[in-house]
Design a protein around this motif. Sequence first.
Motif, PDB file in Angstrom:
ATOM      1  N   LYS A  34      49.921 -35.512 -32.234  1.00  0.00           N
ATOM      2  CA  LYS A  34      50.374 -36.840 -32.633  1.00  0.00           C
ATOM      3  C   LYS A  34      49.549 -37.369 -33.815  1.00  0.00           C
ATOM      4  O   LYS A  34      48.368 -37.053 -33.955  1.00  0.00           O
ATOM      5  CB  LYS A  34      50.259 -37.816 -31.455  1.00  0.00           C
ATOM      6  N   GLU A  35      50.194 -38.174 -34.621  1.00  0.00           N
ATOM      7  CA  GLU A  35      49.482 -38.806 -35.732  1.00  0.00           C
ATOM      8  C   GLU A  35      48.756 -40.059 -35.269  1.00  0.00           C
ATOM      9  O   GLU A  35      47.636 -40.340 -35.702  1.00  0.00           O
ATOM     10  CB  GLU A  35      50.463 -39.161 -36.850  1.00  0.00           C
ATOM     11  N   LYS A  36      49.367 -40.823 -34.373  1.00  0.00           N
ATOM     12  CA  LYS A  36      48.789 -42.065 -33.882  1.00  0.00           C
ATOM     13  C   LYS A  36      48.343 -41.898 -32.441  1.00  0.00           C
ATOM     14  O   LYS A  36      49.132 -41.567 -31.552  1.00  0.00           O
ATOM     15  CB  LYS A  36      49.833 -43.195 -33.963  1.00  0.00           C
ATOM     16  N   ILE A  37      47.045 -42.125 -32.192  1.00  0.00           N
ATOM     17  CA  ILE A  37      46.464 -41.967 -30.863  1.00  0.00           C
ATOM     18  C   ILE A  37      46.451 -43.308 -30.141  1.00  0.00           C
ATOM     19  O   ILE A  37      46.017 -44.324 -30.686  1.00  0.00           O
ATOM     20  CB  ILE A  37      45.031 -41.400 -30.967  1.00  0.00           C
ATOM     21  N   THR A  38      46.923 -43.311 -28.893  1.00  0.00           N
ATOM     22  CA  THR A  38      46.960 -44.531 -28.085  1.00  0.00           C
ATOM     23  C   THR A  38      45.806 -44.547 -27.080  1.00  0.00           C
ATOM     24  O   THR A  38      45.088 -43.543 -26.913  1.00  0.00           O
ATOM     25  CB  THR A  38      48.283 -44.620 -27.316  1.00  0.00           C
ATOM     26  N   LEU A  39      45.662 -45.666 -26.361  1.00  0.00           N
ATOM     27  CA  LEU A  39      44.655 -45.754 -25.308  1.00  0.00           C
ATOM     28  C   LEU A  39      44.896 -44.713 -24.226  1.00  0.00           C
ATOM     29  O   LEU A  39      43.960 -44.108 -23.694  1.00  0.00           O
ATOM     30  CB  LEU A  39      44.659 -47.147 -24.684  1.00  0.00           C
ATOM     31  N   TYR A 286      36.710 -41.493 -30.108  1.00  0.00           N
ATOM     32  CA  TYR A 286      36.760 -42.856 -30.621  1.00  0.00           C
ATOM     33  C   TYR A 286      37.308 -42.892 -32.046  1.00  0.00           C
ATOM     34  O   TYR A 286      38.093 -43.784 -32.399  1.00  0.00           O
ATOM     35  CB  TYR A 286      35.366 -43.490 -30.599  1.00  0.00           C
ATOM     36  N   ARG A 287      36.888 -41.942 -32.869  1.00  0.00           N
ATOM     37  CA  ARG A 287      37.374 -41.946 -34.244  1.00  0.00           C
ATOM     38  C   ARG A 287      38.867 -41.659 -34.298  1.00  0.00           C
ATOM     39  O   ARG A 287      39.600 -42.269 -35.092  1.00  0.00           O
ATOM     40  CB  ARG A 287      36.595 -40.927 -35.085  1.00  0.00           C
ATOM     41  N   LEU A 288      39.341 -40.746 -33.469  1.00  0.00           N
ATOM     42  CA  LEU A 288      40.778 -40.465 -33.443  1.00  0.00           C
ATOM     43  C   LEU A 288      41.571 -41.671 -32.944  1.00  0.00           C
ATOM     44  O   LEU A 288      42.707 -41.892 -33.367  1.00  0.00           O
ATOM     45  CB  LEU A 288      41.076 -39.236 -32.588  1.00  0.00           C
ATOM     46  N   LEU A 289      40.970 -42.441 -32.043  1.00  0.00           N
ATOM     47  CA  LEU A 289      41.625 -43.635 -31.538  1.00  0.00           C
ATOM     48  C   LEU A 289      41.664 -44.740 -32.585  1.00  0.00           C
ATOM     49  O   LEU A 289      42.646 -45.484 -32.681  1.00  0.00           O
ATOM     50  CB  LEU A 289      40.892 -44.151 -30.290  1.00  0.00           C
ATOM     51  N   ASP A 290      40.582 -44.851 -33.380  1.00  0.00           N
ATOM     52  CA  ASP A 290      40.458 -46.001 -34.283  1.00  0.00           C
ATOM     53  C   ASP A 290      39.751 -45.580 -35.574  1.00  0.00           C
ATOM     54  O   ASP A 290      38.574 -45.247 -35.563  1.00  0.00           O
ATOM     55  CB  ASP A 290      39.670 -47.106 -33.583  1.00  0.00           C
TER      56      ASP A 290
END
Length: 373
Positions: A34-39, A286-290
């Motif tokens: 995925k390009e966008k990582i969610t919680l 954390y970096r992948l999340l934000d």
Amino acid sequence: MNSFKETFERYDWHTLEKEIYGCTSLDVERVLAKEKITLSDFKTLISPAAKPYLEQMAQRSSALTKKRFGKTMQMYIPLYLSNECQNICTYCGFSMINNIKRKTLTDKEILDEVAYIKKLGYDHILLVTGEANRTVGVAYLKNAIALIRKHFSNISIEVQPLDQEEYETLIAEGLYAVLVYQETYHKATYRTHHPKGKKSNFDYRLLTPDRLGRAGIHKIGLGALFGLEDWRVDSFYTALHLKYLQRTYWKTKYSISFPRLRPHQGDVEPKVAMTDADLVQLICAYRLLDEDVELSMSTRESKVFRDNIINLGITSISAESKTNPGGYAVAPESLEQFEISDERSTVEITEMIQSQGYEVVWKDWDRSYLVSE
């Protein structure tokens, strides 16, 4: 008035634990595609199932960090003002039950420490105290900020949680950021390690970032103390807290720190061990999340670890830290809050960072660029 407590209470520790440890390699591969990582994806990335994918996570984390921050590393240094404390915390050298010599810096001693620190090149300082409201309360902190604000572009504090109005008073004096760690989001474990003092109030501490957001602070630092509880579940709650704050106080910047239990007077053995590989996994998750959150690494960690983490997602780092009041110039022999691991000088750390192709940054903002609304 809405607060993080409402979000916090919608989650159950043991349910989250089962979800994290129940993740599979297929779950990890799906998330990494995925390009966008969610919680929800974050739970997968911090799971044991993600360990074999650490190299892939590290490469992506490095690329995202360089895209957002460039090849820069912000430098900061803590200044411990006092080791007086009215709390009992089982893991801290400053705990009130420890029979140690207590010291709170005078105005002159603060300025002596500042003079030493300025010679090292720092323009970003973190003021730290024990939690003793009568000795190092708002009046003391306000005075300390007023004393040193002409010497630094960036003043942060890590002190006892305060009320919103008290934060507003300090912000008016020039306060830039506040670091407040929940230590652990597990209520029962929190009570075990904080049996007495104002810090024993779990909810008051939990809602401190809300009070900071309402006060209009420029930056809030979050974190958990790894070793008190399962680091994976605590890290999910920290990420949950981060995302709530970003939605609610969207003008504020945020940072995450990664303290692991270190030796101190009155040692507590970690309940759950966190290996170096675990910490790397968490930083990358954390970096992948934000992409925007600042990730900070202190001198608690070893020389080898800090050298190797520069390229993986960290954006700020301390050097030559002293965790005792007056430790730089006034009273080097006073009791430390905890033992540091990386004891290299600021010059050595700077050279290490530069040798990896990074630019050292001594501050991350300038008052001349701030515009009143």
